[in-house]
Scaffold this motif. Structure first.
Motif, PDB file in Angstrom:
ATOM      1  N   HIS A   7       0.876  -1.172   0.000  1.00 32.55           N
ATOM      2  CA  HIS A   7       0.000   0.000   0.000  1.00 32.55           C
ATOM      3  C   HIS A   7       0.910   1.216   0.000  1.00 32.55           C
ATOM      4  O   HIS A   7       1.820   1.315   0.819  1.00 32.55           O
ATOM      5  CB  HIS A   7      -0.884   0.006   1.251  1.00 32.55           C
ATOM      6  CG  HIS A   7      -1.507   1.333   1.522  1.00 32.55           C
ATOM      7  ND1 HIS A   7      -2.658   1.757   0.910  1.00 32.55           N
ATOM      8  CD2 HIS A   7      -1.114   2.343   2.338  1.00 32.55           C
ATOM      9  CE1 HIS A   7      -2.949   2.981   1.343  1.00 32.55           C
ATOM     10  NE2 HIS A   7      -2.026   3.355   2.204  1.00 32.55           N
ATOM     11  N   LEU A   8       0.693   2.117  -0.938  1.00 37.27           N
ATOM     12  CA  LEU A   8       1.490   3.329  -1.009  1.00 37.27           C
ATOM     13  C   LEU A   8       0.557   4.499  -1.265  1.00 37.27           C
ATOM     14  O   LEU A   8      -0.262   4.459  -2.192  1.00 37.27           O
ATOM     15  CB  LEU A   8       2.520   3.226  -2.150  1.00 37.27           C
ATOM     16  CG  LEU A   8       3.393   4.445  -2.391  1.00 37.27           C
ATOM     17  CD1 LEU A   8       4.305   4.702  -1.189  1.00 37.27           C
ATOM     18  CD2 LEU A   8       4.217   4.260  -3.655  1.00 37.27           C
ATOM     19  N   ALA A   9       0.660   5.531  -0.445  1.00 39.38           N
ATOM     20  CA  ALA A   9      -0.114   6.763  -0.627  1.00 39.38           C
ATOM     21  C   ALA A   9       0.860   7.871  -0.996  1.00 39.38           C
ATOM     22  O   ALA A   9       1.870   8.060  -0.318  1.00 39.38           O
ATOM     23  CB  ALA A   9      -0.857   7.102   0.658  1.00 39.38           C
ATOM     24  N   ILE A  10       0.565   8.577  -2.080  1.00 38.59           N
ATOM     25  CA  ILE A  10       1.462   9.628  -2.555  1.00 38.59           C
ATOM     26  C   ILE A  10       0.700  10.952  -2.685  1.00 38.59           C
ATOM     27  O   ILE A  10      -0.505  10.963  -2.941  1.00 38.59           O
ATOM     28  CB  ILE A  10       2.127   9.256  -3.901  1.00 38.59           C
ATOM     29  CG1 ILE A  10       1.082   9.070  -5.003  1.00 38.59           C
ATOM     30  CG2 ILE A  10       2.994   8.022  -3.744  1.00 38.59           C
ATOM     31  CD1 ILE A  10       1.666   8.948  -6.399  1.00 38.59           C
ATOM     32  N   PRO A  11       1.423  12.070  -2.551  1.00 40.74           N
ATOM     33  CA  PRO A  11       0.779  13.375  -2.713  1.00 40.74           C
ATOM     34  C   PRO A  11       0.681  13.762  -4.184  1.00 40.74           C
ATOM     35  O   PRO A  11       1.598  13.517  -4.966  1.00 40.74           O
ATOM     36  CB  PRO A  11       1.737  14.312  -1.970  1.00 40.74           C
ATOM     37  CG  PRO A  11       3.084  13.674  -2.143  1.00 40.74           C
ATOM     38  CD  PRO A  11       2.825  12.190  -2.134  1.00 40.74           C
ATOM     39  N   VAL A  12      -0.438  14.358  -4.539  1.00 38.81           N
ATOM     40  CA  VAL A  12      -0.616  14.933  -5.877  1.00 38.81           C
ATOM     41  C   VAL A  12      -1.260  16.306  -5.715  1.00 38.81           C
ATOM     42  O   VAL A  12      -2.199  16.459  -4.946  1.00 38.81           O
ATOM     43  CB  VAL A  12      -1.448  14.026  -6.812  1.00 38.81           C
ATOM     44  CG1 VAL A  12      -0.729  12.695  -7.065  1.00 38.81           C
ATOM     45  CG2 VAL A  12      -2.851  13.770  -6.286  1.00 38.81           C
ATOM     46  N   HIS A  13      -0.733  17.291  -6.416  1.00 36.79           N
ATOM     47  CA  HIS A  13      -1.306  18.634  -6.299  1.00 36.79           C
ATOM     48  C   HIS A  13      -2.401  18.884  -7.333  1.00 36.79           C
ATOM     49  O   HIS A  13      -3.108  19.872  -7.249  1.00 36.79           O
ATOM     50  CB  HIS A  13      -0.218  19.718  -6.362  1.00 36.79           C
ATOM     51  CG  HIS A  13       0.619  19.659  -7.583  1.00 36.79           C
ATOM     52  ND1 HIS A  13       1.781  18.924  -7.639  1.00 36.79           N
ATOM     53  CD2 HIS A  13       0.472  20.235  -8.786  1.00 36.79           C
ATOM     54  CE1 HIS A  13       2.312  19.054  -8.831  1.00 36.79           C
ATOM     55  NE2 HIS A  13       1.543  19.838  -9.544  1.00 36.79           N
ATOM     56  N   ASP A  14      -2.563  17.969  -8.294  1.00 30.45           N
ATOM     57  CA  ASP A  14      -3.644  18.052  -9.278  1.00 30.45           C
ATOM     58  C   ASP A  14      -4.300  16.676  -9.356  1.00 30.45           C
ATOM     59  O   ASP A  14      -3.861  15.798 -10.117  1.00 30.45           O
ATOM     60  CB  ASP A  14      -3.084  18.484 -10.636  1.00 30.45           C
ATOM     61  CG  ASP A  14      -4.161  18.716 -11.677  1.00 30.45           C
ATOM     62  OD1 ASP A  14      -5.265  18.127 -11.574  1.00 30.45           O
ATOM     63  OD2 ASP A  14      -3.899  19.491 -12.621  1.00 30.45           O
ATOM     64  N   LEU A  15      -5.327  16.491  -8.541  1.00 33.80           N
ATOM     65  CA  LEU A  15      -5.974  15.175  -8.435  1.00 33.80           C
ATOM     66  C   LEU A  15      -6.531  14.713  -9.783  1.00 33.80           C
ATOM     67  O   LEU A  15      -6.387  13.551 -10.153  1.00 33.80           O
ATOM     68  CB  LEU A  15      -7.075  15.220  -7.373  1.00 33.80           C
ATOM     69  CG  LEU A  15      -7.679  13.886  -6.972  1.00 33.80           C
ATOM     70  CD1 LEU A  15      -6.653  13.018  -6.246  1.00 33.80           C
ATOM     71  CD2 LEU A  15      -8.908  14.096  -6.090  1.00 33.80           C
ATOM     72  N   PRO A  53      -0.616  19.804  -1.073  1.00 30.63           N
ATOM     73  CA  PRO A  53       0.210  20.852  -1.689  1.00 30.63           C
ATOM     74  C   PRO A  53       1.433  20.235  -2.369  1.00 30.63           C
ATOM     75  O   PRO A  53       1.870  19.144  -2.006  1.00 30.63           O
ATOM     76  CB  PRO A  53       0.649  21.720  -0.503  1.00 30.63           C
ATOM     77  CG  PRO A  53      -0.277  21.372   0.610  1.00 30.63           C
ATOM     78  CD  PRO A  53      -0.726  19.962   0.376  1.00 30.63           C
ATOM     79  N   LYS A  54       1.984  20.957  -3.328  1.00 32.91           N
ATOM     80  CA  LYS A  54       3.187  20.496  -4.026  1.00 32.91           C
ATOM     81  C   LYS A  54       4.319  20.326  -3.006  1.00 32.91           C
ATOM     82  O   LYS A  54       4.552  21.204  -2.182  1.00 32.91           O
ATOM     83  CB  LYS A  54       3.595  21.482  -5.107  1.00 32.91           C
ATOM     84  CG  LYS A  54       4.671  20.951  -6.031  1.00 32.91           C
ATOM     85  CD  LYS A  54       5.011  21.942  -7.126  1.00 32.91           C
ATOM     86  CE  LYS A  54       3.969  21.857  -8.226  1.00 32.91           C
ATOM     87  NZ  LYS A  54       4.388  22.658  -9.418  1.00 32.91           N
TER      88      LYS A  54
END
Length: 141
Positions: A7-15, A53-54
């Protein structure tokens, strides 16, 4: 040994752009979602993109030299079997994907010889996909 899905959760600034990228570029099936996150079946693993956020690594990636290339850090990805990697590389090339590191074989003739490629998602998260002709060399020294 059987592998458990990660399981990996990553940030994205443009969903929206990231949702399109993982669904269309890789053909990942979408699972649950909300207005702030989306689950994907990422080659049998659970990848979750979260609106955020970025992050500094998405602005300007750090890199380390590996076999003559600057490998972005951090990065994540999947080790595929050789034929699946070839198909993915061809699919990405057919879509005119911009690679950070073009598909190639590194460590040729050495322990750990592997096919690899690197690309960025629309939010600057670096991904690597690799394959070993001899999977027993995955952790070889």
């Amino acid at each position: 040994m059987s592998l458990a899905p990660f399981h990996l959760a990553i940030p994205v600034h443009d969903l929206g752009a990231a949702r399109h990228f993982y669904a269309e570029v890789f053909g990942c099936a979408e699972g649950r979602s909300s207005e702030h996150w989306v689950d994907f079946d990422f080659f049998g693993h659970q990848l979750v993109i979260h609106q955020a956020p970025k992050m500094p690594h998405q602005e300007a990636a750090h890199s380390n030299p590996v076999d003559g290339h600057d490998v972005p850090v951090p990065h994540f990805g999947v080790v595929l079997d050789w034929d699946d990697w070839q198909r993915l590389a061809a699919r990405l090339q057919a879509q005119n994907t911009e690679f950070v590191i073009e598909p190639h074989v590194r460590f040729q003739g050495q322990v750990g010889e592997q096919a690899t490629l690197f690309l960025l998602d629309p939010c600057g998260n670096a991904l690597e996909f690799k394959a070993f002709r001899d999977m027993s060399q995955l952790f070889a020294r």
